[in-house]
Design a protein around this motif. Sequence first.
Motif, PDB file in Angstrom:
ATOM      1  N   GLN A  44      14.274  45.699  42.227  1.00  0.00           N
ATOM      2  CA  GLN A  44      13.750  46.461  42.314  1.00  0.00           C
ATOM      3  C   GLN A  44      12.794  45.900  41.942  1.00  0.00           C
ATOM      4  N   GLU A  45      12.401  45.861  40.783  1.00  0.00           N
ATOM      5  CA  GLU A  45      10.616  45.778  40.395  1.00  0.00           C
ATOM      6  C   GLU A  45      10.304  44.536  40.459  1.00  0.00           C
ATOM      7  N   ASP A  46      11.660  43.399  40.019  1.00  0.00           N
ATOM      8  CA  ASP A  46      11.285  41.995  41.250  1.00  0.00           C
ATOM      9  C   ASP A  46      10.364  42.066  42.327  1.00  0.00           C
ATOM     10  N   ASP A  47      10.960  42.913  43.421  1.00  0.00           N
ATOM     11  CA  ASP A  47      11.053  42.697  44.616  1.00  0.00           C
ATOM     12  C   ASP A  47       9.189  44.011  44.378  1.00  0.00           C
ATOM     13  N   SER A  48       9.255  44.644  43.867  1.00  0.00           N
ATOM     14  CA  SER A  48       8.260  44.984  44.109  1.00  0.00           C
ATOM     15  C   SER A  48       6.788  44.159  44.186  1.00  0.00           C
ATOM     16  N   ALA A  49       6.786  43.251  43.212  1.00  0.00           N
ATOM     17  CA  ALA A  49       5.551  42.629  43.337  1.00  0.00           C
ATOM     18  C   ALA A  49       5.098  41.610  44.482  1.00  0.00           C
ATOM     19  N   VAL A  50       6.775  41.460  45.022  1.00  0.00           N
ATOM     20  CA  VAL A  50       6.887  40.506  46.334  1.00  0.00           C
ATOM     21  C   VAL A  50       5.546  40.820  47.112  1.00  0.00           C
ATOM     22  N   VAL A  51       5.094  39.759  47.558  1.00  0.00           N
ATOM     23  CA  VAL A  51       4.334  39.676  49.190  1.00  0.00           C
ATOM     24  C   VAL A  51       4.462  39.991  50.490  1.00  0.00           C
ATOM     25  N   PHE A  52       4.805  41.273  51.273  1.00  0.00           N
ATOM     26  CA  PHE A  52       5.136  41.123  52.170  1.00  0.00           C
ATOM     27  C   PHE A  52       4.866  40.302  53.980  1.00  0.00           C
ATOM     28  N   ASP A  53       4.775  39.752  54.709  1.00  0.00           N
ATOM     29  CA  ASP A  53       3.530  39.776  55.375  1.00  0.00           C
ATOM     30  C   ASP A  53       4.255  40.642  56.817  1.00  0.00           C
ATOM     31  N   LYS A  54       3.060  40.300  58.098  1.00  0.00           N
ATOM     32  CA  LYS A  54       3.463  40.887  58.619  1.00  0.00           C
ATOM     33  C   LYS A  54       5.048  41.191  59.758  1.00  0.00           C
ATOM     34  N   ALA A  55       5.652  40.068  59.422  1.00  0.00           N
ATOM     35  CA  ALA A  55       6.682  39.561  60.569  1.00  0.00           C
ATOM     36  C   ALA A  55       8.234  40.684  59.465  1.00  0.00           C
ATOM     37  N   ALA A  56       7.646  40.395  58.120  1.00  0.00           N
ATOM     38  CA  ALA A  56       9.009  40.779  57.702  1.00  0.00           C
ATOM     39  C   ALA A  56       8.580  42.884  57.237  1.00  0.00           C
ATOM     40  N   LEU A  57       7.035  42.985  56.893  1.00  0.00           N
ATOM     41  CA  LEU A  57       7.486  43.904  57.507  1.00  0.00           C
ATOM     42  C   LEU A  57       7.915  44.771  58.907  1.00  0.00           C
ATOM     43  N   LEU A  58       7.785  44.398  59.720  1.00  0.00           N
ATOM     44  CA  LEU A  58       8.100  44.369  60.707  1.00  0.00           C
ATOM     45  C   LEU A  58       9.512  44.511  61.101  1.00  0.00           C
ATOM     46  N   ALA A  59      10.056  43.497  60.564  1.00  0.00           N
ATOM     47  CA  ALA A  59      11.500  43.831  60.515  1.00  0.00           C
ATOM     48  C   ALA A  59      12.518  44.713  60.163  1.00  0.00           C
ATOM     49  N   LEU A  60      11.391  45.265  58.659  1.00  0.00           N
ATOM     50  CA  LEU A  60      12.226  46.354  58.231  1.00  0.00           C
ATOM     51  C   LEU A  60      12.303  47.454  58.812  1.00  0.00           C
ATOM     52  N   PHE A  61      11.790  48.027  60.187  1.00  0.00           N
ATOM     53  CA  PHE A  61      11.416  48.805  60.901  1.00  0.00           C
ATOM     54  C   PHE A  61      12.531  48.567  62.870  1.00  0.00           C
ATOM     55  N   THR A  62      12.824  47.589  62.856  1.00  0.00           N
ATOM     56  CA  THR A  62      13.683  46.776  64.370  1.00  0.00           C
ATOM     57  C   THR A  62      14.866  47.371  63.822  1.00  0.00           C
ATOM     58  N   VAL A  63      15.580  47.830  64.415  1.00  0.00           N
ATOM     59  CA  VAL A  63      16.909  48.894  64.180  1.00  0.00           C
ATOM     60  C   VAL A  63      18.111  47.382  63.774  1.00  0.00           C
ATOM     61  N   ASP A  64      17.733  46.838  63.814  1.00  0.00           N
ATOM     62  CA  ASP A  64      19.209  45.474  63.758  1.00  0.00           C
ATOM     63  C   ASP A  64      19.192  45.605  61.866  1.00  0.00           C
ATOM     64  N   SER A  65      17.960  45.282  61.457  1.00  0.00           N
ATOM     65  CA  SER A  65      17.369  45.153  60.177  1.00  0.00           C
ATOM     66  C   SER A  65      17.704  46.579  59.230  1.00  0.00           C
ATOM     67  N   ALA A  66      17.217  47.772  59.933  1.00  0.00           N
ATOM     68  CA  ALA A  66      17.293  48.689  59.778  1.00  0.00           C
ATOM     69  C   ALA A  66      19.212  49.281  59.158  1.00  0.00           C
ATOM     70  N   VAL A  67      20.004  48.887  59.816  1.00  0.00           N
ATOM     71  CA  VAL A  67      21.206  48.640  60.204  1.00  0.00           C
ATOM     72  C   VAL A  67      21.922  48.482  59.351  1.00  0.00           C
ATOM     73  N   ASP A  68      21.570  46.057  59.244  1.00  0.00           N
ATOM     74  CA  ASP A  68      22.012  46.388  57.796  1.00  0.00           C
ATOM     75  C   ASP A  68      21.527  46.385  56.491  1.00  0.00           C
ATOM     76  N   THR A  69      20.530  46.536  56.389  1.00  0.00           N
ATOM     77  CA  THR A  69      19.884  46.927  55.259  1.00  0.00           C
ATOM     78  C   THR A  69      21.437  48.436  54.798  1.00  0.00           C
ATOM     79  N   ALA A  70      20.779  49.249  55.717  1.00  0.00           N
ATOM     80  CA  ALA A  70      22.286  50.397  55.450  1.00  0.00           C
ATOM     81  C   ALA A  70      23.490  50.035  54.708  1.00  0.00           C
ATOM     82  N   HIS A  71      23.443  48.779  55.443  1.00  0.00           N
ATOM     83  CA  HIS A  71      24.889  48.857  55.348  1.00  0.00           C
ATOM     84  C   HIS A  71      25.102  48.217  54.011  1.00  0.00           C
TER      85      HIS A  71
END
Length: 346
Positions: A44-71
């Motif tokens: 997670q510390e390594d991930d915090s240094a990664v710069v998310f682009d707009k599409a990647a940030l948007l994907a975090l909020f879509t239902v499919d992405s949210a469900v996959d992340t939670a799973h």
Amino acid sequence: MTEPTAKPNAQAGSQSAIEANGNKPSNAPQGTVSDAQYPMTDAQEDDSAVVFDKAALLALFTVDSAVDTAHTVTSQVQTDASTDKDSVAAQRLALYRAQHERTRLLYMAPANTRPTYLVQTLKSQFVEYQQYLLAQQLDKRGLMDTDGLERLWQQLHVVDDIIADIVRHMPAQQPAGWQLTTQDGRNPLCFATIGRLKNTKPIFDQGSLNSYVLGHFGVSSFTYDRGYYIGHVVGYLFSCYFCAHLSISYSVTALAPEVVADYDYASLETPHMLRLLQGLDGYCKKRIYQLAVICARLSVFASDKRIERMLIAEVNDFDKKLQQQHLDVLLLQGLMPDSNDSTPLF
């Protein structure tokens, strides 16, 4: 349809939003907010240094992405859970961590990377919008204020405007936990659901407008007959305003410390709650109320009430007194109409 009035600033108020979710920026005063609500792994510390682009940030909020992340996050803890209660607790904790991390990434993103008017983009995945479309299709008699509601959905970007304004004005605060119960054990706020449910339908994380709104101020979920919210007091106030506007009977109590283990939050008594509310200025409270009213007007609860009125209108789509008069005439004559008689009986 009006054009957006102002674009939310990616950095303005981001510190308060992150603090409400439990992260303490390096320049935050000591003792003002808690440390991160869960220990970060090396990955997670390594991930915090990664710069998310707009599409990647948007994907975090879509239902499919949210469900996959939670799973993904909960798969391991579910394997280790020995009882249903333990499994639900593990899923809840994993969901809160995923919600917290999503909000942290959003508010830490540079201004040119953060999605603009995110709520308008996500509209189609909200259960409130889906229920509105259903009510619109069922409204054959024009009973619903379709124009007003359609205008509100088209202007949904004002939700992001108000959220940004609230975040800029809300004071820093350590996350606090509340438990919400409403009439009949339902989930009118449409929190993401976990585990067995008493009297409501499952809702995915980020599958509702309310879960999107409250995600800016904290984390939330619903299990069996009660909702859980941990975060800034503005989320508590939003929930109260929302239920009151819809005349929903509700109760809010402090969330006991042991309910969500391994997650940092305060369980506040009434005097401490009062101090938190006193720390909000009048302007901030008014903006929270405006936000709650918008969400209440667009809510599944409100759409269901409109559909109920349509049902009543279908049942009563004729003059009952006139039909009683027709029936009395037939009974006085001692005759019943033959099959070719068009005189209505009922």
